[in-house]
Design a protein around this motif. Structure first.
Motif, PDB file in Angstrom:
ATOM      1  N   MET A 172       0.847  -1.200   0.000  1.00 23.13           N
ATOM      2  CA  MET A 172       0.000   0.000   0.000  1.00 23.13           C
ATOM      3  C   MET A 172       0.879   1.246   0.000  1.00 23.13           C
ATOM      4  O   MET A 172       0.587   2.230  -0.677  1.00 23.13           O
ATOM      5  CB  MET A 172      -0.901   0.019   1.239  1.00 23.13           C
ATOM      6  N   ALA A 173       1.971   1.173   0.773  1.00 24.34           N
ATOM      7  CA  ALA A 173       2.864   2.322   0.887  1.00 24.34           C
ATOM      8  C   ALA A 173       3.614   2.588  -0.406  1.00 24.34           C
ATOM      9  O   ALA A 173       4.253   3.615  -0.558  1.00 24.34           O
ATOM     10  CB  ALA A 173       3.855   2.115   2.037  1.00 24.34           C
ATOM     11  N   ASP A 187      -9.193   5.571   5.579  1.00 18.17           N
ATOM     12  CA  ASP A 187      -8.874   5.186   4.203  1.00 18.17           C
ATOM     13  C   ASP A 187      -7.392   4.886   4.057  1.00 18.17           C
ATOM     14  O   ASP A 187      -6.597   5.169   4.944  1.00 18.17           O
ATOM     15  CB  ASP A 187      -9.318   6.269   3.221  1.00 18.17           C
ATOM     16  N   ARG A 188      -7.041   4.305   2.945  1.00 17.11           N
ATOM     17  CA  ARG A 188      -5.672   3.825   2.744  1.00 17.11           C
ATOM     18  C   ARG A 188      -4.658   4.952   2.794  1.00 17.11           C
ATOM     19  O   ARG A 188      -3.534   4.750   3.271  1.00 17.11           O
ATOM     20  CB  ARG A 188      -5.570   3.049   1.421  1.00 17.11           C
ATOM     21  N   THR A 189      -5.036   6.129   2.291  1.00 12.60           N
ATOM     22  CA  THR A 189      -4.088   7.242   2.312  1.00 12.60           C
ATOM     23  C   THR A 189      -3.682   7.567   3.744  1.00 12.60           C
ATOM     24  O   THR A 189      -2.501   7.656   4.067  1.00 12.60           O
ATOM     25  CB  THR A 189      -4.713   8.487   1.656  1.00 12.60           C
ATOM     26  N   GLN A 190      -4.676   7.729   4.606  1.00 17.35           N
ATOM     27  CA  GLN A 190      -4.378   8.000   6.012  1.00 17.35           C
ATOM     28  C   GLN A 190      -3.566   6.869   6.619  1.00 17.35           C
ATOM     29  O   GLN A 190      -2.612   7.102   7.370  1.00 17.35           O
ATOM     30  CB  GLN A 190      -5.664   8.168   6.808  1.00 17.35           C
ATOM     31  N   VAL A 212      -1.524   4.720   5.222  1.00 15.30           N
ATOM     32  CA  VAL A 212      -0.138   4.723   4.766  1.00 15.30           C
ATOM     33  C   VAL A 212       0.640   5.836   5.462  1.00 15.30           C
ATOM     34  O   VAL A 212       1.759   5.630   5.923  1.00 15.30           O
ATOM     35  CB  VAL A 212      -0.074   4.895   3.238  1.00 15.30           C
ATOM     36  N   LEU A 213       0.032   7.003   5.568  1.00 19.20           N
ATOM     37  CA  LEU A 213       0.729   8.122   6.200  1.00 19.20           C
ATOM     38  C   LEU A 213       1.065   7.821   7.656  1.00 19.20           C
ATOM     39  O   LEU A 213       2.184   8.039   8.101  1.00 19.20           O
ATOM     40  CB  LEU A 213      -0.115   9.393   6.104  1.00 19.20           C
ATOM     41  N   VAL A 218       3.826   5.265   7.830  1.00 19.29           N
ATOM     42  CA  VAL A 218       5.142   5.837   7.535  1.00 19.29           C
ATOM     43  C   VAL A 218       5.630   6.651   8.728  1.00 19.29           C
ATOM     44  O   VAL A 218       6.779   6.543   9.136  1.00 19.29           O
ATOM     45  CB  VAL A 218       5.081   6.726   6.279  1.00 19.29           C
ATOM     46  N   ARG A 219       4.724   7.447   9.283  1.00 21.30           N
ATOM     47  CA  ARG A 219       5.098   8.238  10.457  1.00 21.30           C
ATOM     48  C   ARG A 219       5.563   7.338  11.581  1.00 21.30           C
ATOM     49  O   ARG A 219       6.503   7.650  12.299  1.00 21.30           O
ATOM     50  CB  ARG A 219       3.903   9.061  10.949  1.00 21.30           C
ATOM     51  N   MET A 222       8.552   4.967   2.943  1.00 20.42           N
ATOM     52  CA  MET A 222       7.863   5.462   1.767  1.00 20.42           C
ATOM     53  C   MET A 222       8.402   4.752   0.544  1.00 20.42           C
ATOM     54  O   MET A 222       9.599   4.696   0.331  1.00 20.42           O
ATOM     55  CB  MET A 222       8.079   6.960   1.615  1.00 20.42           C
ATOM     56  N   THR A 282      -3.249   8.573  -3.031  1.00 21.56           N
ATOM     57  CA  THR A 282      -2.237   7.999  -2.147  1.00 21.56           C
ATOM     58  C   THR A 282      -0.845   8.167  -2.748  1.00 21.56           C
ATOM     59  O   THR A 282       0.066   8.666  -2.093  1.00 21.56           O
ATOM     60  CB  THR A 282      -2.521   6.511  -1.903  1.00 21.56           C
ATOM     61  N   LEU A 332       2.257  10.606  -1.393  1.00 25.35           N
ATOM     62  CA  LEU A 332       3.569  10.047  -1.093  1.00 25.35           C
ATOM     63  C   LEU A 332       4.665  10.737  -1.903  1.00 25.35           C
ATOM     64  O   LEU A 332       5.693  11.119  -1.343  1.00 25.35           O
ATOM     65  CB  LEU A 332       3.576   8.542  -1.379  1.00 25.35           C
ATOM     66  N   MET A 353       4.144  15.468   6.066  1.00 29.42           N
ATOM     67  CA  MET A 353       3.115  14.509   6.442  1.00 29.42           C
ATOM     68  C   MET A 353       2.206  15.119   7.501  1.00 29.42           C
ATOM     69  O   MET A 353       2.674  15.639   8.493  1.00 29.42           O
ATOM     70  CB  MET A 353       3.760  13.248   6.993  1.00 29.42           C
TER      71      MET A 353
END
Lengths: 222, 222
Positions: free
Chosen positions: A168-169, A203-206, A208-209, A212-213, A219, B205, B209, B219
């Motif tokens: 996903m990332a 959602d996937r965007t959140q 992934v973020l 990563v954090r 990333m 997404t 990134l 981020m």
DNA sequence: ATGCCGCTCATCCCATCGGGTGATGCCGAG
DNA sequence: CTCGGCATCACCCGATGGGATGAGCGGCAT
């Protein structure tokens, strides 16, 4: 010991702050105030004439932003070193202004003699950060990751879920992930759902973020 | 101004260097040398007794490496701040020793008064780098970010698109962004479409990134 | 052996996303 | 003045994403 005084230019929109700094600096042996300005444009315009060694720069001023002022000053007068003096610390601004060529970043709640000290160091060609700031810079170099959070999440996700999260990332869609892992798209959706629930994201965007954090994944560059 | 002198401990394997530093520091008003050591083990052993404010540490010494010395000293004596003084600069070592808790990193070819200045700054709770070093540290902070790409993208996106991108990076949906910016959801979709095209990405997404990687946005933490 | 858990998949459903087309008004460059 | 970029919006459409439910399979533990 420098033969001549260190020439300091003060840029701050508050009359009171300028006055205080002026008093502080002129009191200090080896430091002299050679000019001041109350907004961004004036600063850029006046600094070149004044030829200071150090520009003491407030980040928030009417007109140009501190980062832009820093960039322009560095563009037009090579020799001037910029010491940022700001009242609150905004991480984004910090890195921005450093990239723009600032030689230091202090918080206004620094003790008074700290400021004088820092001016001298900057004039000497060094780069100075407030301690609290430095933690962030170093943390930034070491990683953007939050160790505590990483520990917290580490056991939460299963092995397979971590695999999916890594893909996903990289910005892959469910379908792409399915092909990559040789499983059905439905299965991927199930995993993604579980990941979202476990990371408490919508959602996937959140997801992934936050991953990563948290340093769970890195990333996905090409 | 400190009431008492700043206590300095010198760790360097070269007799001559220790002698020079000792002379330099004792000559300096407000600074006193309170001990010295010629190798890593001795440094760790002696520093605690001497209770210096600042440990002036050479990176290359027989026995323990500078990074390890720094780490151990920081472990056993909280109060001691470590100022690394090294003759050549090794990038990896730099970040290593910073992560190990060093408060500064100077090159030995610094001018003499630079060293005194830096000791004072470090004692004052600031963090000091040599200018050449600082470039690298800042480059490191931007390690996650790719300056070249940032420049490339910077003019590509309009102001409004950047706003939308920032909100996207906070994990907001089109609808949320619309409400946040007081515009219609359709408009947001248009902006997002343009952003995707301009960044050459297929979904939000990936766009977020690459934007984070490029340093366009940071981020979105809480 | 009974149950829990992780991995696998299917089906249905609806919200969201992203693309495309077209339209309006504004503004600055040529 | 015209053209193009920007910001704003509407409508339609197919693809994707995410939730809910249900289910089969293989471990692992009590």
């Amino acid at each position: 010991m420098p033969v001549t005084d260190v020439r300091v230019f003060i840029a701050d929109d508050h009359e009171l702050v300028r006055f205080a700094l002026k008093a502080l600096i002129d009191d200090e042996p080896g430091l002299t105030v050679v000019g001041e300005a109350a907004d961004g444009e004036d600063t850029v315009a006046l600094v070149c004439e004044a030829q200071p060694d150090v520009l003491l720069l407030d980040m928030r001023m009417p007109g140009l932003g501190g980062t832009e002022v820093c960039r322009r000053v560095r563009d037009v007068c090579e020799g001037v070193r910029v010491l940022v003096l700001t009242s609150y610390d905004d991480e984004e601004e910090l890195f921005g202004v450093l990239a723009a060529g600032a030689s230091g970043y202090l918080l206004k709640d620094s003790r008074a003699d700290n400021v004088a000290q820092a001016i001298r160091s900057v004039a000497d060609g060094q780069v100075v950060f407030d301690d609290a700031i430095a933690q962030r810079v170093i943390a930034g170099t070491t990683a953007t990751t939050d160790r505590a959070a990483a520990e917290e999440y580490k056991d939460l996700l299963s092995e397979r879920e971590m695999e999916v999260l890594r893909l996903m990332a990289k910005g892959m869609s469910n379908k792409e992930i399915a092909r990559a892992l040789w499983i059905g798209e439905t299965t991927v959706k199930t995993h993604v759902s579980h990941i979202l629930r476990k990371l408490d994201q919508n959602d996937r965007t959140q997801a992934v973020l936050t991953a990563v954090r948290a340093g769970l994944v890195s990333m996905g560059g090409e």
